[in-house]
Design a protein around this motif. Structure first.
Motif, PDB file in Angstrom:
ATOM      1  N   PHE A   5       0.838  -1.185   0.000  1.00  0.00           N
ATOM      2  CA  PHE A   5       0.000   0.000   0.000  1.00  0.00           C
ATOM      3  C   PHE A   5       0.878   1.243   0.000  1.00  0.00           C
ATOM      4  N   PHE A   7       0.200   5.096   0.212  1.00  0.00           N
ATOM      5  CA  PHE A   7      -0.980   5.887   0.584  1.00  0.00           C
ATOM      6  C   PHE A   7      -0.519   7.311   0.884  1.00  0.00           C
ATOM      7  N   ARG A 149      -4.864   6.484   8.135  1.00  0.00           N
ATOM      8  CA  ARG A 149      -4.206   5.608   7.163  1.00  0.00           C
ATOM      9  C   ARG A 149      -4.126   4.178   7.675  1.00  0.00           C
ATOM     10  N   VAL A 153      -6.244   0.801   6.027  1.00  0.00           N
ATOM     11  CA  VAL A 153      -5.515  -0.366   5.512  1.00  0.00           C
ATOM     12  C   VAL A 153      -5.989  -1.646   6.204  1.00  0.00           C
ATOM     13  N   LYS A 170      -4.346   1.805  -9.325  1.00  0.00           N
ATOM     14  CA  LYS A 170      -4.253   3.171  -8.812  1.00  0.00           C
ATOM     15  C   LYS A 170      -5.633   3.808  -8.799  1.00  0.00           C
ATOM     16  N   LYS A 172      -7.986   7.246  -6.820  1.00  0.00           N
ATOM     17  CA  LYS A 172      -7.915   8.494  -6.062  1.00  0.00           C
ATOM     18  C   LYS A 172      -9.309   8.801  -5.520  1.00  0.00           C
ATOM     19  N   ILE A 201     -12.555  -0.127  -1.636  1.00  0.00           N
ATOM     20  CA  ILE A 201     -11.820   0.955  -0.993  1.00  0.00           C
ATOM     21  C   ILE A 201     -12.790   1.951  -0.351  1.00  0.00           C
ATOM     22  N   PHE A 232      -4.502   6.033  -3.775  1.00  0.00           N
ATOM     23  CA  PHE A 232      -3.990   4.719  -3.389  1.00  0.00           C
ATOM     24  C   PHE A 232      -3.280   4.110  -4.600  1.00  0.00           C
ATOM     25  N   SER A 233      -2.121   3.534  -4.360  1.00  0.00           N
ATOM     26  CA  SER A 233      -1.462   2.746  -5.395  1.00  0.00           C
ATOM     27  C   SER A 233      -1.166   1.380  -4.780  1.00  0.00           C
ATOM     28  N   ILE A 234      -1.765   0.344  -5.356  1.00  0.00           N
ATOM     29  CA  ILE A 234      -1.652  -0.988  -4.777  1.00  0.00           C
ATOM     30  C   ILE A 234      -0.997  -1.933  -5.786  1.00  0.00           C
TER      31      ILE A 234
END
Length: 236
Positions: A5, A7, A149, A153, A170, A172, A201, A232-234
């Motif tokens: 994650f 964030f 945060r 998660v 990704k 937002k 999410i 978020f970029s996962i």
């Protein structure tokens, strides 16, 4: 399945956009000399033109300013302009005389954008002090980004989600802590392309913030809304 994650949180303080224009870039200045010079010029123009203060001393106005590529600007109507008519009309008159606007550069090209500028009008008449910016009189919300945060998660359950292969997802999101200290205006502003993942999410954010309240941000003693942009970029 290994998940990382990444964030990041941003509080949208001074720039916003209406649908037809992009945001003014956060790493650029929309006025020569930045905000201290903007408020200084604003104060001088009020005095030079003998403009009168608002009857309501607690009017707080969020100005949506269209900054054009010819170095001029136009203030646009928005929700807060209707609620704070005096401040809106004074700002319209003042900005006719302001000539230090700097158009944004996006991909190397000057572009018309909307800057969101906060104005507490009573600070800009006889109460004005040299070097003033709105940050001088702003109290932040007690909303804890790091705590938030961690909680979000924990509430993202990847067991409910199936993703074939490897790659990055990704997204937002955006939400506000409103004047009452509650979650407001939660939305997905940049999709991952997978509806199920986006909804997962959003559910995690809602579960984290449900039935909770914080002390809202304030200008002097006037509660204001704080907007958060949450990308978020996962990596899966």
């Amino acid at each position: 399945m290994k998940i990382h994650f990444l964030f990041f949180c941003f509080i949208s303080a001074f720039c916003n956009a209406q649908n037809q224009y992009p945001f003014f870039p956060k790493d650029q200045h929309c006025y020569l000399g930045s905000f201290p010079e903007f408020y200084k010029d604003f104060h001088q123009i009020l005095n030079e033109n003998k403009l009168k203060p608002c009857e309501n001393k607690k009017e707080f106005f969020t100005a949506s300013v269209l900054i054009k590529t010819d170095n001029t600007a136009e203030i646009l109507e928005n929700k807060t302009s209707q609620e704070n008519k005096c401040s809106f009309e004074l700002s319209k008159e003042v900005m006719k005389h302001m000539d230090k606007w700097i158009p944004a550069k996006i991909d190397g090209k000057e572009t018309a954008t909307i800057a969101r500028i906060l104005i507490y009008m009573d600070d800009l008449f006889e109460n004005y002090k040299n070097g003033y910016t709105i940050n001088n009189v702003m109290t932040k919300s007690d909303f804890d980004v790091q705590e938030f945060r961690s909680e979000v998660v924990k509430k993202v359950d990847m067991d409910d989600f199936t993703f074939k292969g490897k790659g990055n997802l990704k997204i937002k999101t955006k939400f506000a802590i409103n004047e009452q200290g509650e979650l407001d205006e939660l939305e997905m502003i940049e999709s991952s392309g997978l509806k199920e993942f986006d909804e997962m999410i959003l559910r995690a954010i809602k579960r984290t913030l449900k039935n909770r309240k914080w002390t809202p941000a304030k200008i002097h003693d006037v509660p204001i809304k704080s907007t958060f942009i949450l990308p978020f970029s996962i990596k899966i």
